[in-house]
Design a protein around this motif. Structure first.
Motif, PDB file in Angstrom:
ATOM      1  N   THR A 137       0.869  -1.346  -0.082  1.00  0.00           N
ATOM      2  CA  THR A 137       0.199   0.009  -0.207  1.00  0.00           C
ATOM      3  C   THR A 137       0.721   1.357   0.021  1.00  0.00           C
ATOM      4  OG1 THR A 137      -0.269  -0.233   2.362  1.00  0.00           O
ATOM      5  CG2 THR A 137      -1.934  -1.006   1.132  1.00  0.00           C
ATOM      6  N   GLY A 147       0.802   7.138  -0.148  1.00  0.00           N
ATOM      7  CA  GLY A 147      -0.500   6.512   0.161  1.00  0.00           C
ATOM      8  C   GLY A 147      -1.070   6.260   1.553  1.00  0.00           C
ATOM      9  N   SER A 148      -0.871   5.157   2.019  1.00  0.00           N
ATOM     10  CA  SER A 148      -1.416   4.892   3.372  1.00  0.00           C
ATOM     11  C   SER A 148      -0.523   5.231   4.461  1.00  0.00           C
ATOM     12  CB  SER A 148      -1.344   3.249   3.497  1.00  0.00           C
ATOM     13  OG  SER A 148      -0.080   2.628   3.257  1.00  0.00           O
ATOM     14  N   LEU A 190      -9.021  12.173   1.508  1.00  0.00           N
ATOM     15  CA  LEU A 190      -9.665  10.675   1.745  1.00  0.00           C
ATOM     16  C   LEU A 190      -9.771  10.408   3.263  1.00  0.00           C
ATOM     17  CD1 LEU A 190      -8.014   8.006  -0.494  1.00  0.00           C
ATOM     18  CD2 LEU A 190     -10.276   8.704  -0.462  1.00  0.00           C
ATOM     19  N   CYS A 211     -10.129   7.828   4.663  1.00  0.00           N
ATOM     20  CA  CYS A 211      -9.319   6.570   5.441  1.00  0.00           C
ATOM     21  C   CYS A 211      -7.710   6.826   5.455  1.00  0.00           C
ATOM     22  CB  CYS A 211      -9.599   5.679   4.472  1.00  0.00           C
ATOM     23  SG  CYS A 211      -9.225   5.640   2.768  1.00  0.00           S
ATOM     24  N   ALA A 212      -7.426   8.033   4.876  1.00  0.00           N
ATOM     25  CA  ALA A 212      -5.827   8.067   4.626  1.00  0.00           C
ATOM     26  C   ALA A 212      -5.174   8.990   5.759  1.00  0.00           C
ATOM     27  CB  ALA A 212      -5.390   8.670   3.280  1.00  0.00           C
ATOM     28  N   PRO A 213      -4.125   8.606   6.367  1.00  0.00           N
ATOM     29  CA  PRO A 213      -3.319   7.382   6.152  1.00  0.00           C
ATOM     30  C   PRO A 213      -3.940   6.335   7.037  1.00  0.00           C
ATOM     31  CG  PRO A 213      -2.034   8.976   7.457  1.00  0.00           C
ATOM     32  CD  PRO A 213      -3.502   9.637   7.163  1.00  0.00           C
ATOM     33  N   CYS A 214      -3.849   5.056   6.635  1.00  0.00           N
ATOM     34  CA  CYS A 214      -4.429   4.216   7.501  1.00  0.00           C
ATOM     35  C   CYS A 214      -3.558   3.324   8.379  1.00  0.00           C
ATOM     36  CB  CYS A 214      -5.171   3.350   6.600  1.00  0.00           C
ATOM     37  SG  CYS A 214      -4.460   2.133   5.356  1.00  0.00           S
ATOM     38  N   CYS A 270      -5.018  -2.947   0.524  1.00  0.00           N
ATOM     39  CA  CYS A 270      -5.756  -1.983   1.127  1.00  0.00           C
ATOM     40  C   CYS A 270      -6.960  -2.441   1.870  1.00  0.00           C
ATOM     41  CB  CYS A 270      -6.421  -1.300  -0.177  1.00  0.00           C
ATOM     42  SG  CYS A 270      -7.772   0.079   0.302  1.00  0.00           S
ATOM     43  N   PRO A 271      -7.311  -2.385   3.140  1.00  0.00           N
ATOM     44  CA  PRO A 271      -8.487  -2.790   4.001  1.00  0.00           C
ATOM     45  C   PRO A 271      -9.642  -2.288   3.199  1.00  0.00           C
ATOM     46  CG  PRO A 271      -7.317  -1.083   5.234  1.00  0.00           C
ATOM     47  CD  PRO A 271      -6.456  -1.405   4.139  1.00  0.00           C
ATOM     48  N   ARG A 272      -9.689  -1.389   2.414  1.00  0.00           N
ATOM     49  CA  ARG A 272     -11.052  -1.119   2.089  1.00  0.00           C
ATOM     50  C   ARG A 272     -11.479  -1.713   0.594  1.00  0.00           C
ATOM     51  NH1 ARG A 272     -13.232   3.699   5.252  1.00  0.00           N
ATOM     52  NH2 ARG A 272     -11.781   3.407   7.059  1.00  0.00           N
ATOM     53  N   HIS A 296     -10.171  -0.425  -2.318  1.00  0.00           N
ATOM     54  CA  HIS A 296     -10.277   0.232  -3.404  1.00  0.00           C
ATOM     55  C   HIS A 296      -8.965   0.976  -3.913  1.00  0.00           C
ATOM     56  CE1 HIS A 296     -10.423   3.509  -0.364  1.00  0.00           C
ATOM     57  NE2 HIS A 296     -11.815   3.211  -0.041  1.00  0.00           N
ATOM     58  N   PHE A 297      -8.007   1.106  -2.691  1.00  0.00           N
ATOM     59  CA  PHE A 297      -6.740   1.604  -2.911  1.00  0.00           C
ATOM     60  C   PHE A 297      -6.825   3.253  -3.630  1.00  0.00           C
ATOM     61  CE2 PHE A 297      -2.147   1.024  -4.357  1.00  0.00           C
ATOM     62  CZ  PHE A 297      -1.570   1.401  -3.101  1.00  0.00           C
ATOM     63  N   ARG A 298      -7.676   3.741  -3.104  1.00  0.00           N
ATOM     64  CA  ARG A 298      -7.881   5.146  -3.716  1.00  0.00           C
ATOM     65  C   ARG A 298      -6.576   6.316  -3.179  1.00  0.00           C
ATOM     66  NH1 ARG A 298     -13.397   7.785  -2.285  1.00  0.00           N
ATOM     67  NH2 ARG A 298     -12.420   9.477  -3.441  1.00  0.00           N
ATOM     68  N   CYS A 299      -6.034   6.008  -2.075  1.00  0.00           N
ATOM     69  CA  CYS A 299      -5.018   6.666  -1.942  1.00  0.00           C
ATOM     70  C   CYS A 299      -3.880   6.774  -2.895  1.00  0.00           C
ATOM     71  CB  CYS A 299      -4.494   6.545  -0.347  1.00  0.00           C
ATOM     72  SG  CYS A 299      -3.726   4.698  -0.191  1.00  0.00           S
TER      73      CYS A 299
HETATM   74  S1  SF4 Z   1      -7.009   3.787   0.305  1.00  0.00           S
HETATM   75 FE1  SF4 Z   1      -6.781   1.904   1.329  1.00  0.00          FE
HETATM   76  S2  SF4 Z   1      -4.727   1.484   1.747  1.00  0.00           S
HETATM   77 FE2  SF4 Z   1      -5.105   3.474   1.027  1.00  0.00          FE
HETATM   78  S3  SF4 Z   1      -5.228   4.590   3.098  1.00  0.00           S
HETATM   79 FE3  SF4 Z   1      -7.606   4.024   2.393  1.00  0.00          FE
HETATM   80  S4  SF4 Z   1      -7.477   2.340   3.460  1.00  0.00           S
HETATM   81 FE4  SF4 Z   1      -5.407   2.517   3.549  1.00  0.00          FE
END
Ligand code: SF4
Length: 374
Positions: free
Chosen positions: A208, A307-308, A327, A329-332, A340-342, A344-347
């Protein structure tokens, strides 16, 4: 807790400058480089102290040429703490006052500390509070770095010295022949060092943390089309990844009519050659990884793709960082994840090539070395 987050019980302040300080930080590339400002601050505070750096043998090159370090003792593969402790004792010789500055803070350094004389003063760096760690590990909230990583090492030095100190600079020190060796290697690969050169490092230890290979390939195509040469580096384990980027980038007709291709350097560079090659780049592009820190530490204008993990852990003066801060969820994570736990790996997927190319052009236009920072 103190202002710096260190527990006072861990700290035994020295009254005078000790004869020797043993600094523990065994790995890895980025983490070792991030101790360089703290080592510079320690040297400025205690100019006569012998600074002995304890590190895994395969990383010794990273500190061997640091003028603030008096001696490097490499931990051999498979060597136990008792044997290593004896070699560290030998390195400080007859010194009466010795301190141990543990910038590693894991089981390996804990075991080693137990094998060193109890009379030696000890300071252990504090990585992060539990209250900061647990919610991120449980996936309850994104990580928000509360201070720069390098400042945490600096705080440990201040605790040891017992007063606030000016911060040192992030620096990597090359060996005498490293740049010459890199020049020769790049020359054999057809690189003309009179022209601009972009280095790219598409790897990272965790999935990630990796900007997709196709996006790296497109960024390489933009660079080649504008007449900028490209070299792509990676470890032995990253050969496939680098090949994918090089293949997808293909051959590009540059604006001045040359047919250019990215050069594949995967698996060809040891630490000395990597430092040499990076130091010769006009700009460097990398994920959150050791080569990214090396590039910053060499003062090469660096484009970092996050990204993460949280780019707020580092300073970006003179460099550029791209990160999807909007985002939720970022940084996770603290270090990165296998996936990517979601899902989609959008980050990383949504960090666009256009954005990256704009940022890279800015760095290339700057030309001169970036200012150094931690
Ligand atoms: S897109 Fe996925 S890998 Fe990236 S920060 Fe969000 S949860 Fe983590």
């Amino acid at each position: 807790m103190t202002r710096t987050g260190l527990t006072p019980l861990r700290v035994l302040r020295l009254r005078d400058e000790p004869e020797a300080v043993i600094v523990l930080r065994f790995s890895a590339l980025g983490d070792v480089l991030l101790t360089s400002p703290a080592i510079a601050a320690l040297r400025a505070a205690w100019p006569r102290t012998r600074i002995v750096y304890a590190i895994k043998e395969r990383f010794t090159h990273l500190v061997a040429h640091n003028p603030h370090v008096s001696e490097v003792v490499g931990l051999r593969e498979g060597e136990g703490p008792w044997s290593y402790a004896q070699r560290l004792r030998a390195a400080v010789g007859q010194a009466q006052s010795v301190a141990v500055l543990d910038l590693h803070g894991k089981i390996r350094s804990k075991l080693l500390r137990a094998c060193l004389p109890p009379s030696w003063t000890r300071v252990v760096w504090h990585k992060r509070d539990l209250l900061e760690t647990v919610p991120v590990k449980l996936g309850l909230k994104p990580h928000r770095a509360s201070m720069l990583f390098a400042d945490r090492y600096h705080a440990a030095v201040e605790q040891l010295v017992g007063r606030t100190l000016p911060r040192g600079e992030l620096r990597a020190f090359l060996g005498a022949g490293d740049a010459a060796r890199a020049r020769e290697l790049l020359g054999r690969a057809g690189i003309d060092l009179a022209r601009p050169l972009v280095g790219m490092s598409p790897g990272a230890n965790w999935e990630t943390k990796r900007w997709p290979a196709e996006q790296y390939a497109q960024l390489a195509r933009h660079s080649l089309a504008s007449g900028v040469q490209v070299v792509i580096q990676g470890s032995e384990l990253e050969r496939d990844l680098v090949q994918r980027v090089v293949r997808a980038a293909g051959e590009v007709q540059s604006a001045d009519g040359r047919a250019l291709r990215a050069v594949d350097l995967a698996g060809q560079l040891d630490l000395a050659a990597l430092g040499g090659v990076v130091s010769l780049c006009t700009a460097f592009v990398a994920n959150d990884s050791g080569p990214m820190h090396l590039s910053r530490a060499l003062g090469v204008p660096t484009l970092a793709l996050f990204g993460s993990t949280d780019p707020r852990m580092f300073s970006w003066t003179g460099h550029r960082v791209l990160f999807k801060s909007e985002l939720a969820c970022a940084p996770c994570s603290f270090f990165g994840r296998r996936r990517c736990p979601r899902g989609h790996f959008r980050c990383m997927r949504e960090l666009s090539v256009d954005e990256a190319w704009l940022a890279l052009q800015e760095l290339l236009r700057g030309g001169a070395r970036a200012s150094l920072s931690a």
